[in-house]
Design a protein around this motif. Sequence first.
Motif, mmCIF file in Angstrom:
data_model
loop_
_atom_site.group_PDB
_atom_site.id
_atom_site.type_symbol
_atom_site.label_atom_id
_atom_site.label_comp_id
_atom_site.label_asym_id
_atom_site.label_seq_id
_atom_site.Cartn_x
_atom_site.Cartn_y
_atom_site.Cartn_z
ATOM 1 N N ARG B 285 35.749 33.104 38.957
ATOM 2 C CA ARG B 285 36.623 34.267 39.154
ATOM 3 C C ARG B 285 37.457 34.021 40.402
ATOM 4 N N LYS B 286 38.603 33.356 40.196
ATOM 5 C CA LYS B 286 39.362 32.917 41.366
ATOM 6 C C LYS B 286 40.066 34.046 42.110
ATOM 7 N N GLU B 287 40.026 35.265 41.556
ATOM 8 C CA GLU B 287 40.575 36.429 42.260
ATOM 9 C C GLU B 287 39.570 37.006 43.273
ATOM 10 N N ASP B 288 38.328 36.520 43.212
ATOM 11 C CA ASP B 288 37.313 37.033 44.145
ATOM 12 C C ASP B 288 37.640 36.661 45.598
ATOM 13 N N PHE B 289 36.896 37.247 46.519
ATOM 14 C CA PHE B 289 36.977 36.845 47.924
ATOM 15 C C PHE B 289 36.151 35.581 48.081
ATOM 16 N N LEU B 290 36.791 34.505 48.498
ATOM 17 C CA LEU B 290 36.164 33.191 48.435
ATOM 18 C C LEU B 290 35.877 32.589 49.791
ATOM 19 N N HIS B 291 34.666 32.114 49.933
ATOM 20 C CA HIS B 291 34.364 31.241 51.052
ATOM 21 C C HIS B 291 34.311 29.823 50.493
ATOM 22 N N VAL B 292 35.121 28.931 51.048
ATOM 23 C CA VAL B 292 35.275 27.584 50.499
ATOM 24 C C VAL B 292 34.455 26.598 51.325
#
Lengths: 379, 379
Positions: B285-292
């Motif tokens: 779900r690339k719209e989520d808030f992401l920690h990379v």
Amino acid sequence: MRFLHTADWHIGKKIHGFDLLEEQKDAFQQILQIAKAEKVDAIVIAGDLYDRSVPAVEAIEVFNQMVIEMNLQEKFPVLAISGNHDSSTRLETGGPWFVQSDFYLHTRLDQAFQPIEMKNTQFFLLPYFEPISARLYFENDEIRTIEQAMNEVVKEMKTHFDLDKKQVLVSHFFVAGSEKTDSETKLMVGGLDTVPLSVLNAFDYVALGHLHGKNALKAEQAKYSGSPLKFSLSEIDQKKGVWIVDTENQKPLLEFKEIHPLRDIIQIEGSFTDLISPAFYESIRKEDFLHVKLTDRAVIPNMMNQLRQIYPRIIGVERLYGREEHNENKTVKTELKTLAPKQLVEQFFSEVTGEELTAQQQDWIKENLAEIHQIERGK
Amino acid sequence: MRFLHTADWHIGKKIHGFDLLEEQKDAFQQILQIAKAEKVDAIVIAGDLYDRSVPAVEAIEVFNQMVIEMNLQEKFPVLAISGNHDSSTRLETGGPWFVQSDFYLHTRLDQAFQPIEMKNTQFFLLPYFEPISARLYFENDEIRTIEQAMNEVVKEMKTHFDLDKKQVLVSHFFVAGSEKTDSETKLMVGGLDTVPLSVLNAFDYVALGHLHGKNALKAEQAKYSGSPLKFSLSEIDQKKGVWIVDTENQKPLLEFKEIHPLRDIIQIEGSFTDLISPAFYESIRKEDFLHVKLTDRAVIPNMMNQLRQIYPRIIGVERLYGREEHNENKTVKTELKTLAPKQLVEQFFSEVTGEELTAQQQDWIKENLAEIHQIERGK
């Protein structure tokens, strides 16, 4: 229908740094007494409840207590709108609950078209708004001025008129031909923000807010109530109070009821020697907010401090006949660039305070300038 | 009595600059659905309704709409307190009107001693407070800590206990032994702000707010509901939701109902090449808030911009195995003074972004430094 019309409470306002909350609480108690004595059916407040869009916590406490007393304790229906000083959204909180006890607080343009009916009268509560809101509400891109907007607003209001009743408009704007004082918000240039009186003809009475003098507008059926207190020197000769409006007759009956301030704004005039003599200051209300007109021309060391010990609320000092100068001001101003730092400080101090530096102050400046100079040289 | 226990809404909160209002509205709708499905008699909110003492206008609009829907439209009684993030005075506005529709919002310590009775249960709504308030309220100068204050508070509450009923405390503080996460307010050092669990024994249930994880406290009859949403990376593995509490039995029955976020906080891990390949990003779900979590060590020009084109809500990038360095960081730091301005900018840029300057950026810096140099020399 008999109601009290007030406006421009500006809770939280300060004049020259002096808090007015005590004066505002006192004026509110007088308004409440008038409302009771006059047996009104409602209290109308035509905007600018607060002085700022984000009021201080102390202002919120005072205002909350006022509406609790007025509406929940004394059971007066309240009809109010937001003014240009209020944040409509912040003020809106609680609105849907307030109506349960007949406290109507309209903050959005669309609410202006839901008249509040009481006895023989329909109240249209029109909050302060900008032309952009009307453009969006009416979906009409040609609305650019408040006058254009008001033509549309009144047209829509008329579709809600019950002709068996009287119509009262409560609003907060500048009606063409009104007179302003210093304490009102700076208004737009060019008349884009003014509403011609003729637009308001449809109503039996227009309860206005925005201008702080009750006589700002010379019209029979449209009145500014004015603020409950003087907020600037330019309002010094205004009588402050509220209108009692009765719509039972063909033409509404109006009566102005005065509010007497806890502390007034007054002017005193005399020489410094006069002003600091008990014979003088014991004859006046020295706790009032004072504008001082000084007749001396001589430089008076430590003048403000001496005056403040007697008069705690000085809001201005004016030299009626000017002040003795060592140099001509105008010449000096063009020569500022050529002055040494210490001279610059001296001159600035004397222009701002009307006093000369004491020996101690001169020493302090000398020391500090030396220090700054050292820092500048990278020490 | 069957109620829903939630807390720490923090309306208006942002994470890494990203507005959460859409997520908060969505979580609220889920809470409302749970309340309806579970047929609760009331909704309890244990503080931190807003994220800031002076919330933005947008946050106020969202919160106002929520309480209107919950209390006026869906007719749920609401029992709420102010938390340490709320301004009690600002939140208080409207309170005396809210009670007309069973919306109890306590913001002052004295209100904690007016229990709200519903069905078989007495609710004591204790807003967040500082020891100074208890010192004043109890006229006891020896109260210095929240623990001391709470001993007095509970003692006074007990005088209002109706022993035929259950007692529920709603409060907002740090109970000794709880576990914190990063998104909670920094708490005082030294334990002055913690309350021992034993103080709370008097109650059948304690509905807590303050900590954002539902499992922060290991106790049977005192629970944090946790926030409805994750507010920081440290909450990534927490399940968020609300407690449904039923006080009809001897011991209250508890059930946790989960809330599923509109956009979650998740971590992704891989090489830069992996992350920008459709096979990868179409599977998450690339719209989520992401920690990379980046596995590369090489410098990647323009990395953040490239990632943001695919992942619009990146809240952090971490190099799992460090980054290739030209110099040893520690050595460099002591040598900062000896670097030329252009080198300083390069180093700063690469430390902050993890990237090297492009040729265009280098040119831009060169030009600007030259210009600054000219200004410094008085041009």
